[in-house]
Design an enzyme around this catalytic site. Sequence first.
Site, mmCIF file in Angstrom:
data_model
loop_
_atom_site.group_PDB
_atom_site.id
_atom_site.type_symbol
_atom_site.label_atom_id
_atom_site.label_comp_id
_atom_site.label_asym_id
_atom_site.label_seq_id
_atom_site.Cartn_x
_atom_site.Cartn_y
_atom_site.Cartn_z
ATOM 1 C CG HIS A 56 -52.385 125.938 39.187
ATOM 2 N ND1 HIS A 56 -53.330 125.108 39.751
ATOM 3 C CD2 HIS A 56 -53.096 126.942 38.611
ATOM 4 C CE1 HIS A 56 -54.533 125.579 39.519
ATOM 5 N NE2 HIS A 56 -54.428 126.696 38.835
HETATM 6 P P1 TYD Z 1 -56.748 121.922 38.288
HETATM 7 O O1 TYD Z 1 -56.968 123.227 37.628
HETATM 8 O O2 TYD Z 1 -55.362 121.348 38.292
HETATM 9 O O3 TYD Z 1 -57.317 122.017 39.761
HETATM 10 P P2 TYD Z 1 -56.544 122.270 41.128
HETATM 11 O O4 TYD Z 1 -55.304 123.037 40.809
HETATM 12 O O5 TYD Z 1 -57.516 123.059 41.947
HETATM 13 O O6 TYD Z 1 -56.287 120.937 41.711
HETATM 14 O O7 TYD Z 1 -57.739 120.872 37.625
HETATM 15 C C1 TYD Z 1 -57.875 119.554 38.139
HETATM 16 C C2 TYD Z 1 -58.117 118.624 36.958
HETATM 17 O O8 TYD Z 1 -59.284 119.000 36.245
HETATM 18 C C3 TYD Z 1 -56.966 118.616 35.963
HETATM 19 O O9 TYD Z 1 -56.780 117.267 35.539
HETATM 20 C C4 TYD Z 1 -57.468 119.419 34.816
HETATM 21 C C5 TYD Z 1 -58.979 119.260 34.882
HETATM 22 N N1 TYD Z 1 -59.702 120.466 34.440
HETATM 23 C C6 TYD Z 1 -60.353 120.429 33.225
HETATM 24 O O10 TYD Z 1 -60.338 119.428 32.486
HETATM 25 N N2 TYD Z 1 -61.046 121.554 32.832
HETATM 26 C C7 TYD Z 1 -61.083 122.681 33.587
HETATM 27 O O11 TYD Z 1 -61.732 123.689 33.193
HETATM 28 C C8 TYD Z 1 -60.376 122.694 34.836
HETATM 29 C C9 TYD Z 1 -60.382 123.919 35.716
HETATM 30 C C10 TYD Z 1 -59.701 121.558 35.227
#
Ligand code: TYD
Length: 144
Positions: A56
Amino acid sequence: MALSLVGMWKHPAHYDDMGHLVVRDLEQIDPGNIVAPFEVKRVYCLYGSSGARGNHAHRKLEQIVTCPVGSCTIDMVNRERRWSVRLDHPTQGLYIGPGTWRVLRDFSPDCVLVVLASEPYDESDYIRDPDEFMKSIRELPALP
Ligand code: TYD
């Protein structure tokens, strides 16, 4: 969308007979051509990661990614460049600016990432669709 930038720099480490101590003074970061340090509003940690994650970009969020334990590779693309970085030392700090697609991969089993972020969590700040991302960087004016 703000100017996209990425950059990596080394933080100072103090060593004595008790071991190493790494300092991240956010008021004094000198990352060369990188924008001024941001106010840290959120800190989060990734561990037990496998496969690939990320996939992303963010519209506004700025982040500093550190890897105090273990190692991983981060591939990035924005309108300026494609870049791949292996984070494998606690003294490294990777700045990822807005408008940068990132993929995190090749985690060592012990990898711990600590991420400093400029804003609270906001799902609407994410660009998760690669086509939307490519369109967004094509629509930006050319860099001088
Ligand atoms: P995400 O940022 O999509 O992680 P990656 O791209 O590394 O897989 O986050 C994974 C999940 O965690 C998503 O459901 C959103 C949640 N999240 C939060 O609730 N708070 C946060 O600060 C972050 C970074 C993620």
